[in-house]
Design a protein around this motif. Structure first.
Motif, PDB file in Angstrom:
ATOM      1  N   GLU A   1     -25.589  10.469  -0.971  1.00  0.00           N
ATOM      2  CA  GLU A   1     -26.211  11.439  -1.873  1.00  0.00           C
ATOM      3  C   GLU A   1     -25.286  11.685  -3.054  1.00  0.00           C
ATOM      4  OE1 GLU A   1     -26.052  15.698  -0.359  1.00  0.00           O
ATOM      5  OE2 GLU A   1     -25.714  14.581   1.500  1.00  0.00           O
ATOM      6  N   PRO A   2     -25.866  11.813  -4.239  1.00  0.00           N
ATOM      7  CA  PRO A   2     -25.031  12.086  -5.417  1.00  0.00           C
ATOM      8  C   PRO A   2     -24.467  13.504  -5.359  1.00  0.00           C
ATOM      9  CG  PRO A   2     -27.363  12.048  -6.005  1.00  0.00           C
ATOM     10  CD  PRO A   2     -27.275  11.691  -4.560  1.00  0.00           C
ATOM     11  N   SER A   3     -23.296  13.671  -5.941  1.00  0.00           N
ATOM     12  CA  SER A   3     -22.680  14.995  -6.051  1.00  0.00           C
ATOM     13  C   SER A   3     -21.945  15.059  -7.378  1.00  0.00           C
ATOM     14  CB  SER A   3     -21.723  15.250  -4.888  1.00  0.00           C
ATOM     15  OG  SER A   3     -20.518  14.553  -5.060  1.00  0.00           O
ATOM     16  N   ALA A   4     -21.454  16.228  -7.730  1.00  0.00           N
ATOM     17  CA  ALA A   4     -20.714  16.402  -8.982  1.00  0.00           C
ATOM     18  C   ALA A   4     -19.430  15.575  -8.985  1.00  0.00           C
ATOM     19  CB  ALA A   4     -20.385  17.877  -9.194  1.00  0.00           C
ATOM     20  N   GLU A   5     -18.870  15.308  -7.808  1.00  0.00           N
ATOM     21  CA  GLU A   5     -17.608  14.569  -7.702  1.00  0.00           C
ATOM     22  C   GLU A   5     -17.803  13.053  -7.669  1.00  0.00           C
ATOM     23  OE1 GLU A   5     -14.821  16.734  -4.768  1.00  0.00           O
ATOM     24  OE2 GLU A   5     -16.876  17.128  -4.111  1.00  0.00           O
ATOM     25  N   GLY A   6     -18.991  12.610  -7.350  1.00  0.00           N
ATOM     26  CA  GLY A   6     -19.256  11.184  -7.171  1.00  0.00           C
ATOM     27  C   GLY A   6     -20.399  11.016  -6.191  1.00  0.00           C
ATOM     28  N   THR A   7     -20.253  10.100  -5.267  1.00  0.00           N
ATOM     29  CA  THR A   7     -21.260   9.886  -4.230  1.00  0.00           C
ATOM     30  C   THR A   7     -20.697  10.321  -2.894  1.00  0.00           C
ATOM     31  OG1 THR A   7     -22.151   7.986  -5.424  1.00  0.00           O
ATOM     32  CG2 THR A   7     -22.741   8.170  -3.112  1.00  0.00           C
ATOM     33  N   ARG A   8     -21.436  11.165  -2.204  1.00  0.00           N
ATOM     34  CA  ARG A   8     -21.055  11.569  -0.852  1.00  0.00           C
ATOM     35  C   ARG A   8     -21.673  10.583   0.126  1.00  0.00           C
ATOM     36  NH1 ARG A   8     -18.391  16.031  -0.262  1.00  0.00           N
ATOM     37  NH2 ARG A   8     -18.402  17.571  -1.910  1.00  0.00           N
ATOM     38  N   VAL A   9     -20.876  10.140   1.057  1.00  0.00           N
ATOM     39  CA  VAL A   9     -21.309   9.152   2.041  1.00  0.00           C
ATOM     40  C   VAL A   9     -20.974   9.693   3.426  1.00  0.00           C
ATOM     41  CG1 VAL A   9     -21.091   6.761   2.818  1.00  0.00           C
ATOM     42  CG2 VAL A   9     -20.726   7.318   0.404  1.00  0.00           C
ATOM     43  N   THR A  10     -21.927   9.585   4.349  1.00  0.00           N
ATOM     44  CA  THR A  10     -21.693   9.999   5.726  1.00  0.00           C
ATOM     45  C   THR A  10     -22.057   8.848   6.645  1.00  0.00           C
ATOM     46  OG1 THR A  10     -22.261  12.279   5.153  1.00  0.00           O
ATOM     47  CG2 THR A  10     -22.217  11.734   7.488  1.00  0.00           C
ATOM     48  N   LEU A  11     -21.146   8.523   7.539  1.00  0.00           N
ATOM     49  CA  LEU A  11     -21.320   7.411   8.467  1.00  0.00           C
ATOM     50  C   LEU A  11     -20.966   7.896   9.864  1.00  0.00           C
ATOM     51  CD1 LEU A  11     -21.560   4.304   9.106  1.00  0.00           C
ATOM     52  CD2 LEU A  11     -19.114   4.188   8.629  1.00  0.00           C
ATOM     53  N   ARG A  12     -21.836   7.629  10.818  1.00  0.00           N
ATOM     54  CA  ARG A  12     -21.539   7.911  12.222  1.00  0.00           C
ATOM     55  C   ARG A  12     -21.109   6.607  12.873  1.00  0.00           C
ATOM     56  NH1 ARG A  12     -22.344  12.844  13.125  1.00  0.00           N
ATOM     57  NH2 ARG A  12     -22.388  12.934  15.375  1.00  0.00           N
ATOM     58  N   LEU A  13     -19.958   6.638  13.522  1.00  0.00           N
ATOM     59  CA  LEU A  13     -19.377   5.431  14.095  1.00  0.00           C
ATOM     60  C   LEU A  13     -19.029   5.663  15.563  1.00  0.00           C
ATOM     61  CD1 LEU A  13     -18.119   2.574  13.733  1.00  0.00           C
ATOM     62  CD2 LEU A  13     -16.009   3.735  13.078  1.00  0.00           C
ATOM     63  N   PRO A  14     -19.844   5.122  16.475  1.00  0.00           N
ATOM     64  CA  PRO A  14     -19.447   5.174  17.893  1.00  0.00           C
ATOM     65  C   PRO A  14     -18.234   4.267  18.091  1.00  0.00           C
ATOM     66  CG  PRO A  14     -21.771   4.565  17.641  1.00  0.00           C
ATOM     67  CD  PRO A  14     -21.140   4.504  16.287  1.00  0.00           C
ATOM     68  N   VAL A  15     -17.214   4.777  18.713  1.00  0.00           N
ATOM     69  CA  VAL A  15     -15.988   4.004  18.909  1.00  0.00           C
ATOM     70  C   VAL A  15     -16.276   2.745  19.725  1.00  0.00           C
ATOM     71  CG1 VAL A  15     -13.668   4.066  19.924  1.00  0.00           C
ATOM     72  CG2 VAL A  15     -14.501   5.994  18.581  1.00  0.00           C
ATOM     73  N   THR A  16     -17.312   2.745  20.535  1.00  0.00           N
ATOM     74  CA  THR A  16     -17.650   1.565  21.332  1.00  0.00           C
ATOM     75  C   THR A  16     -17.987   0.353  20.462  1.00  0.00           C
ATOM     76  OG1 THR A  16     -19.933   2.350  21.516  1.00  0.00           O
ATOM     77  CG2 THR A  16     -18.448   2.837  23.353  1.00  0.00           C
TER      78      THR A  16
END
Length: 135
Positions: A21-36
């Motif tokens: 998603e765009p934000s004032a600072e740049g692009t916000r990125v969210t990633l869910r990573l199962p350690v498996t």
């Protein structure tokens, strides 16, 4: 040591596309990573006490930032890296990034990794740049 045990396994952190998603600072990125997802890499990292290697966490940030930028990125430098808590098999990491393009074509990334118990496992500030294909 057999040759097959020395062969690197490519680590793909993007089992599902990250949320951007765009934000004032740049692009916000969210990633869910199962350690498996890193089971092959965990096998030799601290035998008897497998944890997610920090280099894979850094590469997960690189992959997520590349997805947000629509380009393959390579690591130029790490300004700050803090690995506060181990990530063990069964844990799930939520990576939150802010990706900010710079005037020189590079990309600044600030990332925080939080375990599913809500505790901060890692923080990272790095500079990445697009990979240029050889002509």
């Amino acid at each position: 040591m057999p040759a097959s045990s020395r062969t690197a396994t490519v680590f793909d952190a993007l089992g599902h596309p990250p949320r951007t998603e765009p934000s004032a600072e740049g692009t916000r990125v969210t990633l869910r990573l199962p350690v498996t997802r890193a089971i092959p890499q965990l096998a030799g990292h601290y035998p008897g006490f497998p944890i997610l290697p920090g280099v894979l966490l850094i590469d997960s940030v690189r992959q997520a930032a590349g997805f947000a930028c629509g380009a393959e990125l390579r690591l130029c430098g790490i300004d700050r890296a803090r690995f506060a808590l181990p990530l063990l098999p069964g844990d799930e990491l939520e990576l939150s990034l802010v990706v900010t393009p710079a005037a020189d074509g590079r990309v600044a990334v600030r990332a925080r990794g939080t375990r599913s118990d809500g505790q901060t496992a890692a923080e990272l500030s790095a500079t990445l740049e697009p990979v240029v294909a050889d002509a």
